[in-house]
Design a protein around this motif. Structure first.
Motif, PDB file in Angstrom:
ATOM      1  N   ALA A  14     -12.064  -9.165   3.257  1.00 17.09           N
ATOM      2  CA  ALA A  14     -11.347  -8.982   1.987  1.00 17.09           C
ATOM      3  C   ALA A  14     -11.109 -10.310   1.286  1.00 17.09           C
ATOM      4  O   ALA A  14     -11.066 -11.365   1.924  1.00 17.09           O
ATOM      5  CB  ALA A  14     -10.008  -8.298   2.256  1.00 17.09           C
ATOM      6  N   VAL A  28      -3.200  -9.201  -4.355  1.00 16.13           N
ATOM      7  CA  VAL A  28      -4.173  -8.105  -4.327  1.00 16.13           C
ATOM      8  C   VAL A  28      -5.113  -8.355  -3.163  1.00 16.13           C
ATOM      9  O   VAL A  28      -5.723  -9.423  -3.071  1.00 16.13           O
ATOM     10  CB  VAL A  28      -5.003  -8.035  -5.627  1.00 16.13           C
ATOM     11  N   LYS A  29      -5.201  -7.384  -2.274  1.00 20.29           N
ATOM     12  CA  LYS A  29      -6.148  -7.496  -1.167  1.00 20.29           C
ATOM     13  C   LYS A  29      -7.303  -6.559  -1.469  1.00 20.29           C
ATOM     14  O   LYS A  29      -7.146  -5.337  -1.430  1.00 20.29           O
ATOM     15  CB  LYS A  29      -5.462  -7.132   0.154  1.00 20.29           C
ATOM     16  N   GLU A  30      -8.443  -7.149  -1.781  1.00 24.56           N
ATOM     17  CA  GLU A  30      -9.594  -6.338  -2.199  1.00 24.56           C
ATOM     18  C   GLU A  30     -10.687  -6.410  -1.144  1.00 24.56           C
ATOM     19  O   GLU A  30     -11.228  -7.484  -0.868  1.00 24.56           O
ATOM     20  CB  GLU A  30     -10.105  -6.856  -3.556  1.00 24.56           C
ATOM     21  N   SER A  77     -11.669   0.198  -6.511  1.00 25.33           N
ATOM     22  CA  SER A  77     -12.057  -1.181  -6.174  1.00 25.33           C
ATOM     23  C   SER A  77     -11.600  -1.556  -4.763  1.00 25.33           C
ATOM     24  O   SER A  77     -11.668  -2.724  -4.379  1.00 25.33           O
ATOM     25  CB  SER A  77     -11.465  -2.149  -7.203  1.00 25.33           C
ATOM     26  N   SER A  79      -8.619  -1.838  -3.452  1.00 21.75           N
ATOM     27  CA  SER A  79      -7.618  -2.897  -3.563  1.00 21.75           C
ATOM     28  C   SER A  79      -6.211  -2.389  -3.283  1.00 21.75           C
ATOM     29  O   SER A  79      -5.828  -1.307  -3.732  1.00 21.75           O
ATOM     30  CB  SER A  79      -7.616  -3.475  -4.978  1.00 21.75           C
ATOM     31  N   TYR A  81      -2.418  -3.533  -3.990  1.00 19.22           N
ATOM     32  CA  TYR A  81      -1.536  -4.437  -4.729  1.00 19.22           C
ATOM     33  C   TYR A  81      -0.198  -4.444  -3.989  1.00 19.22           C
ATOM     34  O   TYR A  81       0.404  -3.387  -3.819  1.00 19.22           O
ATOM     35  CB  TYR A  81      -1.317  -3.951  -6.161  1.00 19.22           C
TER      36      TYR A  81
END
Ligand SMILES: Nc1ncnc2c1ncn2[C@@H]1O[C@H](COP(=O)(O)OP(=O)(O)O)[C@@H](O)[C@H]1O
Ligand SMILES: [Mg+2]
Length: 227
Positions: A14, A28-30, A77, A79, A81
């Motif tokens: 990520a 934000v961890k995407e 996406s 993600s 938040y």
């Protein structure tokens, strides 16, 4: 909704960005696509990990274990938040700093003892509630504010699951033991402090978990002997 993002960290699974979510400091961890994995398998793993992470963060909070507040989840996406813990550092960073400041193991241990107690207490409560973290390391624990307040927040629950079995709990502790000892020299005593506090927080379940931990350690040792 969210302001411009600034890349904070690029991990193996990520990317982490800082931004602002309706006026709140946000991380934000995407999770990104892994091109070496089959695309359908990759998509399913990504979704599974993101769901596991959000679920365990919420469940932990309900049990009184501090985790960042989840603001929003974007399935498109991949993600999450979440609240940015400003003025925080990883437990890894904190232990390394203490160990760099002194070569006296007893002195370092005296400073680290209350931290170990708090970690053990948190893990005891987590396991009592059947939350298996899956990736317990000193990088996945954040210390908020003044380190001496031992205000620990647990993060990175992507490999977590819910399970009542002592075996799974013992593997969780084994992962932490291996991670601690390989990242920080001379932390055997710190791990013992963690286990003592774990037992105190989870008196009914701990005995069987520790028994299993011995078995898991033996298996680990055999594996390294065989190579
Ligand atoms: N909510 C947060 N607030 C502040 N820093 C964070 C937050 N979440 C993660 N971090 C920082 O980003 C790092 C990586 O996050 P993590 O969730 O552990 O992802 P990875 O799967 O890449 O290890 C953490 O070690 C920590 O330093
Ligand atoms: Mg991590």
């Amino acid at each position: 909704m969210a302001s411009e993002r600034v890349l904070m960290k690029q991990g193996a699974e990520a990317k982490l960005y800082k931004c602002n979510f309706y006026g709140r400091p946000c991380v934000v961890k995407e999770r990104f696509k892994k091109t070496y994995r089959h695309s359908a398998l990759d998509a399913s793993l990504t979704t599974q990990r993101m769901k596991a992470e959000v679920r365990a963060m919420l469940r932990s909070r309900m049990c009184g274990i501090p985790t960042p507040t989840v603001y929003f989840v974007d399935m498109v996406s991949s993600s999450i938040y979440m609240e940015e813990l400003q003025d925080s550092q990883t437990v890894r960073n904190y232990i390394s700093n203490i160990q760099n400041e002194t070569t006296d193991i007893n002195l370092a241990m005296a400073v680290l003892q209350p931290l170990g107690k708090r970690i053990g207490e948190i893990l005891g409560v987590m396991h009592k509630n059947n939350i298996i973290h899956g990736d317990l390391t000193s990088s996945n624990m954040l210390l908020k504010g003044e380190p001496s307040s031992h205000d620990i927040v647990m993060i990175d629950f992507g490999l977590s699951h819910f399970e009542n079995m002592a075996e799974d709990k013992s593997v969780d502790l084994y992962v932490l033991e291996r991670a601690l000892l390989s990242t920080h020299p001379n932390t055997e005593r710190l791990f013992r402090v963690i286990l003592d506090a774990y037992c105190a927080a989870n008196p009914d379940g701990a005995k069987e978990v520790l028994h299993k931990l011995d078995e898991v350690r033996m298996r680990g040792r055999k594996r390294t002997m065989v190579g």
